[in-house]
Design a protein around this motif. Structure first.
Motif, PDB file in Angstrom:
ATOM      1  N   SER A  39       0.832  -1.201   0.000  1.00 47.44           N
ATOM      2  CA  SER A  39       0.000   0.000   0.000  1.00 47.44           C
ATOM      3  C   SER A  39       0.870   1.256   0.000  1.00 47.44           C
ATOM      4  O   SER A  39       0.613   2.197  -0.754  1.00 47.44           O
ATOM      5  CB  SER A  39      -0.918  -0.016   1.224  1.00 47.44           C
ATOM      6  OG  SER A  39      -1.600   1.203   1.357  1.00 47.44           O
ATOM      7  N   ASN A  40       1.894   1.263   0.841  1.00 44.45           N
ATOM      8  CA  ASN A  40       2.804   2.420   0.875  1.00 44.45           C
ATOM      9  C   ASN A  40       3.497   2.606  -0.458  1.00 44.45           C
ATOM     10  O   ASN A  40       3.651   3.732  -0.932  1.00 44.45           O
ATOM     11  CB  ASN A  40       3.848   2.249   1.978  1.00 44.45           C
ATOM     12  CG  ASN A  40       3.276   2.420   3.355  1.00 44.45           C
ATOM     13  OD1 ASN A  40       2.218   3.020   3.530  1.00 44.45           O
ATOM     14  ND2 ASN A  40       3.946   1.875   4.352  1.00 44.45           N
ATOM     15  N   GLY A  41       3.914   1.516  -1.081  1.00 50.95           N
ATOM     16  CA  GLY A  41       4.581   1.609  -2.376  1.00 50.95           C
ATOM     17  C   GLY A  41       3.688   2.206  -3.441  1.00 50.95           C
ATOM     18  O   GLY A  41       4.123   3.029  -4.243  1.00 50.95           O
ATOM     19  N   PHE A  42       2.424   1.809  -3.444  1.00 46.59           N
ATOM     20  CA  PHE A  42       1.478   2.358  -4.426  1.00 46.59           C
ATOM     21  C   PHE A  42       1.136   3.809  -4.133  1.00 46.59           C
ATOM     22  O   PHE A  42       0.983   4.615  -5.040  1.00 46.59           O
ATOM     23  CB  PHE A  42       0.194   1.541  -4.464  1.00 46.59           C
ATOM     24  CG  PHE A  42       0.326   0.240  -5.189  1.00 46.59           C
ATOM     25  CD1 PHE A  42       0.751   0.198  -6.512  1.00 46.59           C
ATOM     26  CD2 PHE A  42       0.028  -0.949  -4.556  1.00 46.59           C
ATOM     27  CE1 PHE A  42       0.880  -1.005  -7.191  1.00 46.59           C
ATOM     28  CE2 PHE A  42       0.146  -2.157  -5.217  1.00 46.59           C
ATOM     29  CZ  PHE A  42       0.578  -2.184  -6.539  1.00 46.59           C
ATOM     30  N   ARG A  43       0.997   4.139  -2.845  1.00 45.30           N
ATOM     31  CA  ARG A  43       0.550   5.488  -2.491  1.00 45.30           C
ATOM     32  C   ARG A  43       1.662   6.526  -2.566  1.00 45.30           C
ATOM     33  O   ARG A  43       1.439   7.636  -3.039  1.00 45.30           O
ATOM     34  CB  ARG A  43      -0.043   5.510  -1.077  1.00 45.30           C
ATOM     35  CG  ARG A  43      -1.415   4.920  -0.968  1.00 45.30           C
ATOM     36  CD  ARG A  43      -2.060   5.099   0.416  1.00 45.30           C
ATOM     37  NE  ARG A  43      -1.200   4.654   1.512  1.00 45.30           N
ATOM     38  CZ  ARG A  43      -0.623   5.470   2.395  1.00 45.30           C
ATOM     39  NH1 ARG A  43      -0.803   6.757   2.335  1.00 45.30           N
ATOM     40  NH2 ARG A  43       0.147   4.986   3.354  1.00 45.30           N
ATOM     41  N   VAL A  44       2.856   6.204  -2.041  1.00 45.44           N
ATOM     42  CA  VAL A  44       3.891   7.223  -1.919  1.00 45.44           C
ATOM     43  C   VAL A  44       5.168   6.909  -2.685  1.00 45.44           C
ATOM     44  O   VAL A  44       6.080   7.718  -2.721  1.00 45.44           O
ATOM     45  CB  VAL A  44       4.246   7.495  -0.430  1.00 45.44           C
ATOM     46  CG1 VAL A  44       3.055   8.069   0.304  1.00 45.44           C
ATOM     47  CG2 VAL A  44       4.769   6.258   0.253  1.00 45.44           C
ATOM     48  N   GLY A  45       5.257   5.725  -3.259  1.00 45.89           N
ATOM     49  CA  GLY A  45       6.440   5.374  -4.039  1.00 45.89           C
ATOM     50  C   GLY A  45       7.310   4.343  -3.345  1.00 45.89           C
ATOM     51  O   GLY A  45       7.177   4.083  -2.148  1.00 45.89           O
ATOM     52  N   ILE A  46       8.213   3.782  -4.122  1.00 52.62           N
ATOM     53  CA  ILE A  46       9.040   2.674  -3.630  1.00 52.62           C
ATOM     54  C   ILE A  46      10.041   3.131  -2.570  1.00 52.62           C
ATOM     55  O   ILE A  46      10.196   2.479  -1.537  1.00 52.62           O
ATOM     56  CB  ILE A  46       9.754   1.983  -4.801  1.00 52.62           C
ATOM     57  CG1 ILE A  46       8.718   1.293  -5.679  1.00 52.62           C
ATOM     58  CG2 ILE A  46      10.777   0.968  -4.308  1.00 52.62           C
ATOM     59  CD1 ILE A  46       9.271   0.730  -6.961  1.00 52.62           C
ATOM     60  N   ALA A  47      10.732   4.240  -2.812  1.00 57.03           N
ATOM     61  CA  ALA A  47      11.757   4.680  -1.865  1.00 57.03           C
ATOM     62  C   ALA A  47      11.173   4.988  -0.481  1.00 57.03           C
ATOM     63  O   ALA A  47      11.700   4.502   0.526  1.00 57.03           O
ATOM     64  CB  ALA A  47      12.515   5.882  -2.418  1.00 57.03           C
ATOM     65  N   PRO A  48      10.093   5.776  -0.374  1.00 60.60           N
ATOM     66  CA  PRO A  48       9.520   5.993   0.954  1.00 60.60           C
ATOM     67  C   PRO A  48       8.992   4.706   1.591  1.00 60.60           C
ATOM     68  O   PRO A  48       9.096   4.519   2.805  1.00 60.60           O
ATOM     69  CB  PRO A  48       8.375   6.975   0.705  1.00 60.60           C
ATOM     70  CG  PRO A  48       8.689   7.642  -0.572  1.00 60.60           C
ATOM     71  CD  PRO A  48       9.433   6.616  -1.376  1.00 60.60           C
ATOM     72  N   TYR A  95      -8.512  -1.348  12.485  1.00 63.01           N
ATOM     73  CA  TYR A  95      -8.608   0.104  12.379  1.00 63.01           C
ATOM     74  C   TYR A  95      -7.808   0.611  11.170  1.00 63.01           C
ATOM     75  O   TYR A  95      -8.304   1.430  10.380  1.00 63.01           O
ATOM     76  CB  TYR A  95      -8.101   0.757  13.667  1.00 63.01           C
ATOM     77  CG  TYR A  95      -7.709   2.207  13.520  1.00 63.01           C
ATOM     78  CD1 TYR A  95      -8.678   3.195  13.418  1.00 63.01           C
ATOM     79  CD2 TYR A  95      -6.377   2.579  13.469  1.00 63.01           C
ATOM     80  CE1 TYR A  95      -8.316   4.524  13.268  1.00 63.01           C
ATOM     81  CE2 TYR A  95      -6.010   3.896  13.322  1.00 63.01           C
ATOM     82  CZ  TYR A  95      -6.978   4.866  13.226  1.00 63.01           C
ATOM     83  OH  TYR A  95      -6.616   6.181  13.077  1.00 63.01           O
ATOM     84  N   LEU A  96      -6.580   0.103  11.005  1.00 63.85           N
ATOM     85  CA  LEU A  96      -5.772   0.536   9.860  1.00 63.85           C
ATOM     86  C   LEU A  96      -6.407   0.132   8.538  1.00 63.85           C
ATOM     87  O   LEU A  96      -6.393   0.897   7.572  1.00 63.85           O
ATOM     88  CB  LEU A  96      -4.362  -0.054   9.950  1.00 63.85           C
ATOM     89  CG  LEU A  96      -3.419   0.585  10.943  1.00 63.85           C
ATOM     90  CD1 LEU A  96      -2.084  -0.152  10.931  1.00 63.85           C
ATOM     91  CD2 LEU A  96      -3.204   2.051  10.648  1.00 63.85           C
ATOM     92  N   GLY A  97      -6.963  -1.070   8.490  1.00 64.91           N
ATOM     93  CA  GLY A  97      -7.613  -1.535   7.267  1.00 64.91           C
ATOM     94  C   GLY A  97      -8.799  -0.673   6.890  1.00 64.91           C
ATOM     95  O   GLY A  97      -8.954  -0.272   5.731  1.00 64.91           O
ATOM     96  N   THR A 103      -9.833   5.995   2.883  1.00 69.58           N
ATOM     97  CA  THR A 103      -9.049   7.063   2.253  1.00 69.58           C
ATOM     98  C   THR A 103      -8.443   6.641   0.915  1.00 69.58           C
ATOM     99  O   THR A 103      -7.644   7.379   0.348  1.00 69.58           O
ATOM    100  CB  THR A 103      -7.914   7.523   3.187  1.00 69.58           C
ATOM    101  OG1 THR A 103      -7.075   6.410   3.468  1.00 69.58           O
ATOM    102  CG2 THR A 103      -8.454   8.098   4.467  1.00 69.58           C
ATOM    103  N   ALA A 104      -8.812   5.470   0.406  1.00 68.49           N
ATOM    104  CA  ALA A 104      -8.187   4.951  -0.810  1.00 68.49           C
ATOM    105  C   ALA A 104      -8.438   5.837  -2.025  1.00 68.49           C
ATOM    106  O   ALA A 104      -7.589   5.927  -2.910  1.00 68.49           O
ATOM    107  CB  ALA A 104      -8.683   3.533  -1.089  1.00 68.49           C
ATOM    108  N   TRP A 105      -9.574   6.491  -2.102  1.00 71.38           N
ATOM    109  CA  TRP A 105      -9.910   7.271  -3.288  1.00 71.38           C
ATOM    110  C   TRP A 105      -9.700   8.770  -3.099  1.00 71.38           C
ATOM    111  O   TRP A 105     -10.118   9.553  -3.916  1.00 71.38           O
ATOM    112  CB  TRP A 105     -11.349   6.988  -3.702  1.00 71.38           C
ATOM    113  CG  TRP A 105     -11.485   5.569  -4.146  1.00 71.38           C
ATOM    114  CD1 TRP A 105     -11.125   5.054  -5.356  1.00 71.38           C
ATOM    115  CD2 TRP A 105     -11.990   4.484  -3.389  1.00 71.38           C
ATOM    116  NE1 TRP A 105     -11.369   3.712  -5.392  1.00 71.38           N
ATOM    117  CE2 TRP A 105     -11.909   3.326  -4.191  1.00 71.38           C
ATOM    118  CE3 TRP A 105     -12.512   4.352  -2.091  1.00 71.38           C
ATOM    119  CZ2 TRP A 105     -12.309   2.083  -3.753  1.00 71.38           C
ATOM    120  CZ3 TRP A 105     -12.907   3.099  -1.655  1.00 71.38           C
ATOM    121  CH2 TRP A 105     -12.810   1.989  -2.488  1.00 71.38           C
TER     122      TRP A 105
END
Length: 145
Positions: A39-48, A95-97, A103-105
């Motif tokens: 999820s982090n990779g898709f949302r903010v990129g691979i490096a972050p 809760y995280l899920g 907030t996915a959209w």
């Protein structure tokens, strides 16, 4: 060999094929941490996302230290403590899920400044650490040692 001399009963009591098989299955099963990293990779990129994974590894180091000082034995002997810890972790993951789905959209079309990126990295690292620490799958690994 040194381990065998120090803990002969513990080493001979291990069912190695079962342990290795269970370890392989658990390693291949995507869990909360793997899904969060994706999820982090898709949302903010691979490096972050890779930076954020440091929080997960730090949490796992804390778990290993906990096992080394006897936390696994305490969890194994206190069903109440183990169940409370497991359900608190499960509730946090739920809760995280839900929060991720809600907030996915949400659009994120604005460019980030360096300050926002630093703050975001800290939040991502903290979230990875909390997911790792609250992951019932990881807590059960601690329980069996």
């Amino acid at each position: 060999m040194a381990m065998m001399q120090a803990f002969p009963a513990a080493v001979t009591a291990i069912d190695w094929p079962l342990l290795l098989g269970a370890s392989a299955i658990m390693a291949l099963t995507p869990g909360a941490n793997q899904l969060l990293s994706l999820s982090n990779g898709f949302r903010v990129g691979i490096a972050p996302a890779m930076t954020a994974a440091c929080g997960r590894f730090a949490a796992f180091v804390l778990m290993v230290i906990g096992v080394a000082v006897g936390l696994g034995h305490w969890l194994a002997t206190s069903a109440i403590f183990f169940n409370v810890l497991k359900w608190v972790g499960a509730a946090y993951l739920l809760y995280l899920g839900i929060r991720t789905l809600m907030t996915a959209w949400r659009p994120t079309a604005r460019p980030m400044s360096a300050d926002i990126e630093t703050t975001q990295s800290r939040l991502l690292i903290r979230r990875e650490a909390l997911v790792a620490l609250s992951n019932p799958k990881a807590v059960e690994i601690v329980d069996y040692h």
